[in-house]
Design an enzyme around this catalytic site. Structure first.
Site, PDB file in Angstrom:
ATOM      1  N   CYS A 242       1.056  -1.527  -0.361  1.00  0.00           N
ATOM      2  CA  CYS A 242      -0.013   0.223  -0.028  1.00  0.00           C
ATOM      3  C   CYS A 242       0.388   1.368  -0.109  1.00  0.00           C
ATOM      4  O   CYS A 242       1.609   1.051   0.483  1.00  0.00           O
ATOM      5  CB  CYS A 242      -0.719   0.072   1.006  1.00  0.00           C
ATOM      6  SG  CYS A 242      -2.246   1.289   1.426  1.00  0.00           S
TER       7      CYS A 242
ATOM      8  N   CYS B 104       0.528   4.683   6.528  1.00  0.00           N
ATOM      9  CA  CYS B 104       0.104   4.544   8.359  1.00  0.00           C
ATOM     10  C   CYS B 104       0.875   3.712   9.483  1.00  0.00           C
ATOM     11  O   CYS B 104       1.540   2.866   8.974  1.00  0.00           O
ATOM     12  CB  CYS B 104      -1.443   3.840   7.930  1.00  0.00           C
ATOM     13  SG  CYS B 104      -2.174   4.342   6.470  1.00  0.00           S
TER      14      CYS B 104
ATOM     15  N   CYS C  76       0.382  -0.052  10.247  1.00  0.00           N
ATOM     16  CA  CYS C  76      -0.447  -1.230   9.781  1.00  0.00           C
ATOM     17  C   CYS C  76       1.073  -1.349   8.458  1.00  0.00           C
ATOM     18  O   CYS C  76       1.548  -1.606   8.213  1.00  0.00           O
ATOM     19  CB  CYS C  76      -1.151  -0.486   8.532  1.00  0.00           C
ATOM     20  SG  CYS C  76      -1.975  -1.836   6.643  1.00  0.00           S
TER      21      CYS C  76
ATOM     22  N   CYS D 210     -17.076  -8.751   5.100  1.00  0.00           N
ATOM     23  CA  CYS D 210     -16.758  -7.194   5.238  1.00  0.00           C
ATOM     24  C   CYS D 210     -15.069  -7.906   3.945  1.00  0.00           C
ATOM     25  O   CYS D 210     -14.508  -8.283   4.810  1.00  0.00           O
ATOM     26  CB  CYS D 210     -15.383  -6.567   6.682  1.00  0.00           C
ATOM     27  SG  CYS D 210     -16.730  -6.780   6.978  1.00  0.00           S
TER      28      CYS D 210
ATOM     29  N   CYS E   3     -19.705  -5.474   3.047  1.00  0.00           N
ATOM     30  CA  CYS E   3     -19.004  -4.043   3.487  1.00  0.00           C
ATOM     31  C   CYS E   3     -17.905  -3.921   3.089  1.00  0.00           C
ATOM     32  O   CYS E   3     -17.566  -5.058   2.844  1.00  0.00           O
ATOM     33  CB  CYS E   3     -19.049  -4.433   5.224  1.00  0.00           C
ATOM     34  SG  CYS E   3     -18.127  -3.190   5.626  1.00  0.00           S
TER      35      CYS E   3
ATOM     36  N   CYS F  13     -19.428   3.087   8.812  1.00  0.00           N
ATOM     37  CA  CYS F  13     -18.525   2.219   9.722  1.00  0.00           C
ATOM     38  C   CYS F  13     -17.465   2.978   9.696  1.00  0.00           C
ATOM     39  O   CYS F  13     -16.611   2.766   9.050  1.00  0.00           O
ATOM     40  CB  CYS F  13     -18.600   1.056   9.204  1.00  0.00           C
ATOM     41  SG  CYS F  13     -17.241  -0.347  10.270  1.00  0.00           S
TER      42      CYS F  13
ATOM     43  N   ARG G 268     -18.160  -1.953  17.568  1.00  0.00           N
ATOM     44  CA  ARG G 268     -17.523  -2.797  17.078  1.00  0.00           C
ATOM     45  C   ARG G 268     -16.380  -3.664  17.669  1.00  0.00           C
ATOM     46  O   ARG G 268     -15.307  -2.611  17.762  1.00  0.00           O
ATOM     47  CB  ARG G 268     -17.204  -3.502  15.637  1.00  0.00           C
ATOM     48  CG  ARG G 268     -16.491  -4.737  15.342  1.00  0.00           C
ATOM     49  CD  ARG G 268     -16.502  -4.493  13.736  1.00  0.00           C
ATOM     50  NE  ARG G 268     -17.998  -3.946  13.015  1.00  0.00           N
ATOM     51  CZ  ARG G 268     -18.113  -4.739  12.570  1.00  0.00           C
ATOM     52  NH1 ARG G 268     -17.630  -6.007  12.706  1.00  0.00           N
ATOM     53  NH2 ARG G 268     -19.378  -4.852  11.927  1.00  0.00           N
TER      54      ARG G 268
HETATM   55  N1  SAM Z   1      -7.010   0.731   3.210  1.00  0.00           N
HETATM   56  C1  SAM Z   1      -8.189   0.812   3.326  1.00  0.00           C
HETATM   57  C2  SAM Z   1      -8.503   2.224   5.084  1.00  0.00           C
HETATM   58  O1  SAM Z   1      -6.756   2.211   5.089  1.00  0.00           O
HETATM   59  O2  SAM Z   1      -8.854   2.649   4.552  1.00  0.00           O
HETATM   60  C3  SAM Z   1      -8.770  -0.463   4.346  1.00  0.00           C
HETATM   61  C4  SAM Z   1      -7.551  -1.662   4.985  1.00  0.00           C
HETATM   62  S1  SAM Z   1      -7.170  -0.813   6.648  1.00  0.00           S
HETATM   63  C5  SAM Z   1      -6.696  -2.161   7.430  1.00  0.00           C
HETATM   64  C6  SAM Z   1      -8.402  -0.829   7.979  1.00  0.00           C
HETATM   65  C7  SAM Z   1      -8.792  -0.142   9.289  1.00  0.00           C
HETATM   66  O3  SAM Z   1      -8.072  -1.825  10.179  1.00  0.00           O
HETATM   67  C8  SAM Z   1      -7.253   0.852   9.557  1.00  0.00           C
HETATM   68  O4  SAM Z   1      -8.608   2.107   9.425  1.00  0.00           O
HETATM   69  C9  SAM Z   1      -7.432   0.965  11.414  1.00  0.00           C
HETATM   70  O5  SAM Z   1      -8.293   1.555  11.627  1.00  0.00           O
HETATM   71  C10 SAM Z   1      -7.340  -0.553  11.349  1.00  0.00           C
HETATM   72  N2  SAM Z   1      -5.370  -1.890  11.179  1.00  0.00           N
HETATM   73  C11 SAM Z   1      -5.160  -1.592  10.226  1.00  0.00           C
HETATM   74  N3  SAM Z   1      -3.848  -2.325  10.878  1.00  0.00           N
HETATM   75  C12 SAM Z   1      -3.866  -2.083  12.865  1.00  0.00           C
HETATM   76  C13 SAM Z   1      -3.541  -2.500  14.001  1.00  0.00           C
HETATM   77  N4  SAM Z   1      -1.914  -3.498  13.330  1.00  0.00           N
HETATM   78  N5  SAM Z   1      -3.600  -3.262  14.818  1.00  0.00           N
HETATM   79  C14 SAM Z   1      -5.264  -2.213  15.283  1.00  0.00           C
HETATM   80  N6  SAM Z   1      -5.734  -1.899  13.900  1.00  0.00           N
HETATM   81  C15 SAM Z   1      -5.346  -1.762  12.705  1.00  0.00           C
HETATM   82 FE1  SF4 Z   2      -2.706   1.204   3.407  1.00  0.00          FE
HETATM   83 FE2  SF4 Z   2      -2.512   0.011   5.698  1.00  0.00          FE
HETATM   84 FE3  SF4 Z   2      -3.388   2.645   5.396  1.00  0.00          FE
HETATM   85 FE4  SF4 Z   2      -5.076   0.949   4.530  1.00  0.00          FE
HETATM   86  S1  SF4 Z   2      -4.341   0.886   6.750  1.00  0.00           S
HETATM   87  S2  SF4 Z   2      -4.201   2.717   3.689  1.00  0.00           S
HETATM   88  S3  SF4 Z   2      -3.783  -0.034   3.982  1.00  0.00           S
HETATM   89  S4  SF4 Z   2      -1.142   1.506   4.769  1.00  0.00           S
END
Ligand code: SAM
Ligand code: SF4
Ligand code: DTB
Length: 346
Positions: free
Chosen positions: A74, A78, A81, A118, A149, A209, A281
């Site tokens: 990606c 973030c 992530c 989802c 979802c 959501c 959730r």
């Molecule tokens: N890429 C898309 C986005 O960021 O909108 C969708 C997937 S993203 C993984 C969805 C959410 O999962 C993130 O916004 C975050 O809140 C949660 N998330 C991701 N990695 C996580 C982690 N290591 N621990 C807890 N929550 C996490």
């Molecule tokens: Fe990409 Fe992870 Fe951020 Fe979603 S949460 S935009 S998958 S880096």
């Protein structure tokens, strides 16, 4: 400057005061959120459970299954992530998987009792060329009688209409944290970008959501401000995921200290009180929680979970252990149509 301990005492003594604060559906302030958050734990849980019971069956929990339909690589940064290419994670990047593979997983999820499927993609936003497959996935999941979802990143005006017309029930897009703390976690897209996507989704009639993560180094005020932003949206999200950070190797938050479970439960309770009609959730992080912490989260008003042994890339409790916990607690999975008309209300 208001003395919080005096207000707390007043609130405790005068039920009307707290009823007034908790019955309000708009205009939550940091001050009222903080008063609720700092109530004695037993008073807070009692209030949250009372609010919960006026809108939901306290012994039913909604179950969703997650599937990563496009993993890794990606472009966003973030900090939490595992899928960000900028985090130096070793996770290989995949392409969008085939529609049939997605539907095979959805069928399995339905057999295991999930009512919502989802689908998550590690994208900044979907490209026009991907929309055909995404639409087929939504239509296929709907044809199985499940709610659909998706979480695909940012969406534009055309994409929200395409997904709505395909029958998408929920769109997950988290604000993740407070507006103030947000730049400490993500720099490649702004908090305002996220709110814009949420507005687009809501305006075409897809259920929103949206929630966030605890445990990224944010303060209590940041956690409350995140809930305030959600509660004060033109209508609060129908579903509010509260994730406990699952620290991922090679990410900037790999060594973040764990969240105190009592602090986590307090936030669940405040979310329940501030968004009485939303599904709260209990999302990522359950695999690191004791059964007792999870039970307290349910008592505080969490009424939705992800089931299945993986989330997107991280682990989740095994189906069997969730079902054993449900049985011990006398909790039943919620039926798909038991959604309290929330979809119509959005
Ligand atoms: N890429 C898309 C986005 O960021 O909108 C969708 C997937 S993203 C993984 C969805 C959410 O999962 C993130 O916004 C975050 O809140 C949660 N998330 C991701 N990695 C996580 C982690 N290591 N621990 C807890 N929550 C996490
Ligand atoms: Fe990409 Fe992870 Fe951020 Fe979603 S949460 S935009 S998958 S880096
Ligand atoms: C949400 O708030 N939590 C889910 C869902 N929305 C998409 C994702 C949790 C991801 C946990 C880390 C992982 O599996 O990589």
């Amino acid at each position: 400057m208001i003395n919080l301990s005096i207000i707390r005492t007043l609130v405790k003594l005068d039920k009307k005061v707290i009823d007034k604060m908790t019955d309000e559906t708009t205009g939550w302030t940091r001050e009222s959120a903080k008063i609720i958050y700092t109530l004695p734990f037993m008073d807070l849980l009692y209030r949250a459970q009372t609010v919960h019971r006026t809108h939901f069956d306290p012994n039913r929990i909604q179950m969703s299954r997650l599937l990563s339909i496009k993993t890794g690589g990606c472009a966003e940064d973030c900090a939490y992530c595992s899928q960000s290419a900028r985090n130096g994670s070793q996770l290989p990047a995949s392409k969008l998987i085939e529609v049939e593979r997605v539907l095979a997983q959805a069928r399995k999820a339905r057999e295991a009792g999930a009512t919502r499927f989802c689908m998550g993609a590690a994208w900044r936003e979907p490209k026009a060329k991907d929309m055909g497959a995404l639409i087929a996935m939504v239509e296929g999941v709907k044809a199985l009688g499940m709610e659909s979802c998706m979480t695909l990143g940012m969406l534009d005006d055309t994409q929200v209409v395409q997904l709505r017309d395909a029958g998408l029930d929920y769109y997950n897009h988290n604000i993740d944290t407070s507006e103030r703390f947000y730049p400490e976690v993500i720099t490649t897209r702004t908090f305002a970008d996220r709110i814009d996507t949420l507005n687009r989704v809501r305006e075409v009639g897809i259920n929103v959501c949206s929630g966030g993560i605890l445990g990224m180094g944010e303060s209590v005020d940041d956690r409350l401000d995140m809930l305030l932003t959600l509660a004060n949206l033109p209508s609060p999200p129908g579903s509010v995921p509260i994730n406990m950070l699952m620290p991922q190797q090679d990410t900037p938050l790999a060594d973040a200290p764990p969240v105190d479970p009592i602090d986590f439960i307090r936030i669940i309770a405040v979310a329940r009180i501030m968004m009485p009609e939303s599904y709260v959730r209990l999302s990522a992080g359950r695999s690191g929680m004791s059964r007792e912490t999870q039970a307290m989260c349910f008592f505080a008003g969490a009424n939705s979970i992800f089931v299945g042994d993986t989330l997107l890339t991280a682990e989740n409790p095994e189906e069997n252990s969730d079902m054993t916990l449900f049985a011990k607690l006398g909790i039943q999975p919620m039926e798909a149509e038991g959604q309290h008309g929330l979809q119509a209300a959005q």
